[in-house]
Design a protein around this motif. Structure first.
Motif, short mmCIF file in Angstrom:
data_model
loop_
_atom_site.label_atom_id
_atom_site.label_comp_id
_atom_site.label_asym_id
_atom_site.label_seq_id
_atom_site.Cartn_x
_atom_site.Cartn_y
_atom_site.Cartn_z
N GLY A 43 -7.91 19.63 8.44
CA GLY A 43 -8.29 19.49 10.00
C GLY A 43 -9.26 18.81 10.53
N THR A 44 -9.24 18.78 11.83
CA THR A 44 -10.27 17.81 12.61
C THR A 44 -11.59 18.86 12.66
N ASN A 45 -12.41 18.26 13.73
CA ASN A 45 -13.54 18.95 14.22
C ASN A 45 -14.07 18.29 15.57
N PRO A 46 -15.08 19.13 16.10
CA PRO A 46 -15.64 18.35 17.40
C PRO A 46 -16.32 17.04 17.09
N GLU A 47 -16.97 16.87 16.13
CA GLU A 47 -17.83 15.79 15.86
C GLU A 47 -17.02 14.62 15.64
N GLU A 48 -15.87 14.76 14.78
CA GLU A 48 -14.91 13.76 14.53
C GLU A 48 -14.27 13.08 15.81
N LEU A 49 -13.86 14.22 16.62
CA LEU A 49 -13.28 13.95 18.03
C LEU A 49 -14.19 13.10 18.98
N VAL A 50 -15.43 13.77 19.03
CA VAL A 50 -16.38 12.79 19.58
C VAL A 50 -16.64 11.39 19.35
N ALA A 51 -16.57 11.35 18.04
CA ALA A 51 -16.70 10.03 17.25
C ALA A 51 -15.47 8.99 17.57
N ALA A 52 -14.50 9.56 17.70
CA ALA A 52 -13.21 8.79 17.99
C ALA A 52 -13.51 8.47 19.43
N ALA A 53 -13.87 9.35 20.37
CA ALA A 53 -13.77 9.11 21.70
C ALA A 53 -15.02 8.09 22.13
N HIS A 54 -16.12 7.91 21.50
CA HIS A 54 -17.24 7.01 21.69
C HIS A 54 -16.55 5.81 21.00
N ALA A 55 -16.03 5.53 19.94
CA ALA A 55 -15.65 4.37 19.48
C ALA A 55 -14.62 3.89 20.11
N GLY A 56 -13.60 4.70 21.04
CA GLY A 56 -12.49 4.17 21.50
C GLY A 56 -13.13 3.52 23.06
N CYS A 57 -14.19 4.45 23.61
CA CYS A 57 -14.63 4.09 24.87
C CYS A 57 -15.40 2.86 24.81
N PHE A 58 -16.46 2.90 23.91
CA PHE A 58 -17.34 1.60 23.67
C PHE A 58 -16.54 0.35 23.48
N THR A 59 -15.37 0.37 22.56
CA THR A 59 -14.46 -0.90 22.43
C THR A 59 -14.09 -1.32 23.58
N MET A 60 -13.55 -0.29 24.56
CA MET A 60 -12.86 -0.81 25.49
C MET A 60 -13.85 -1.39 26.35
N GLN A 61 -14.97 -0.87 26.69
CA GLN A 61 -16.01 -1.28 27.60
C GLN A 61 -16.31 -2.66 27.02
N LEU A 62 -16.77 -2.76 25.84
CA LEU A 62 -17.04 -4.07 25.20
C LEU A 62 -16.03 -5.24 25.47
N THR A 63 -14.75 -4.76 25.28
CA THR A 63 -13.55 -5.60 25.52
C THR A 63 -13.50 -6.13 27.16
N ALA A 64 -14.07 -5.26 27.91
CA ALA A 64 -13.84 -5.54 29.45
C ALA A 64 -15.14 -6.58 29.91
N PHE A 65 -16.15 -6.37 29.02
CA PHE A 65 -17.33 -7.32 29.37
C PHE A 65 -17.03 -8.70 28.67
N ILE A 66 -16.58 -8.88 27.35
CA ILE A 66 -16.22 -9.98 27.07
C ILE A 66 -14.96 -10.66 27.67
N GLY A 67 -14.06 -9.79 28.36
CA GLY A 67 -13.34 -10.41 29.27
C GLY A 67 -13.63 -11.14 30.65
N GLU A 68 -15.01 -10.86 30.94
CA GLU A 68 -15.51 -11.69 32.09
C GLU A 68 -16.20 -13.05 31.75
N THR A 69 -16.11 -13.42 30.28
CA THR A 69 -16.51 -14.81 29.76
C THR A 69 -15.05 -15.47 29.60
N ASP A 70 -15.20 -16.70 29.13
CA ASP A 70 -14.10 -17.42 28.56
C ASP A 70 -13.73 -17.33 27.17
#
Length: 136
Positions: A43-70
């Motif tokens: 099964g899963t656990n809260p820490e695993e779900l928090v890790a998934a949330a942070h990895a996903g959120c961070f990656t989307m935010q980084l993608t947005a910032f890189i998207g502001e460049t060429d």
């Protein structure tokens, strides 16, 4: 925007078990238990779900910032390690590997730090957040 998830637990802490269901049904009566959290149970656990949330959120935010460049993103992979010590999440370590054309390592590292500090999940945490990033 609001999103939700529901937890249902039955029984005692160590012998009982629970299920998690998310609004999207990606998690649909997904099991979690004392063993899946603190030992090696199924099964899963809260820490695993928090890790998934942070990895996903961070990656989307980084993608947005890189998207502001060429720069052109081929891929960004982020692993998040959440540490639970004595009942407290005391750190979130992001490990990033990215294939991006047209960006210097210096600019990439700057944007990684900016994303680390500005993604909504990072802002939610009251813990140490660190990152290691490799541009390949």
């Amino acid at each position: 925007m609001k999103r939700n998830a529901t937890a249902v637990w039955k029984g005692s802490l160590k012998e009982g078990a629970g299920v998690l269901t998310t609004q999207s049904k990606i998690l649909d009566n997904t099991q979690y238990s004392f063993k899946s959290r603190f030992e090696e149970g199924i099964g899963t656990n809260p820490e695993e779900l928090v890790a998934a949330a942070h990895a996903g959120c961070f990656t989307m935010q980084l993608t947005a910032f890189i998207g502001e460049t060429d720069a052109v993103i081929e891929s960004i992979e982020t692993k998040c390690d959440i540490s639970l010590v004595e009942g407290t999440i005391n750190s979130s370590q992001l490990t990033v590997t990215a294939k991006i054309q047209g960006i210097s390592n210096e600019k990439f590292q700057e944007l990684v730090t900016k994303a680390e500090n500005n993604c909504p999940i990072s802002k939610l945490f009251n813990t140490e957040i660190s990152s290691t990033a490799t541009l390949v």
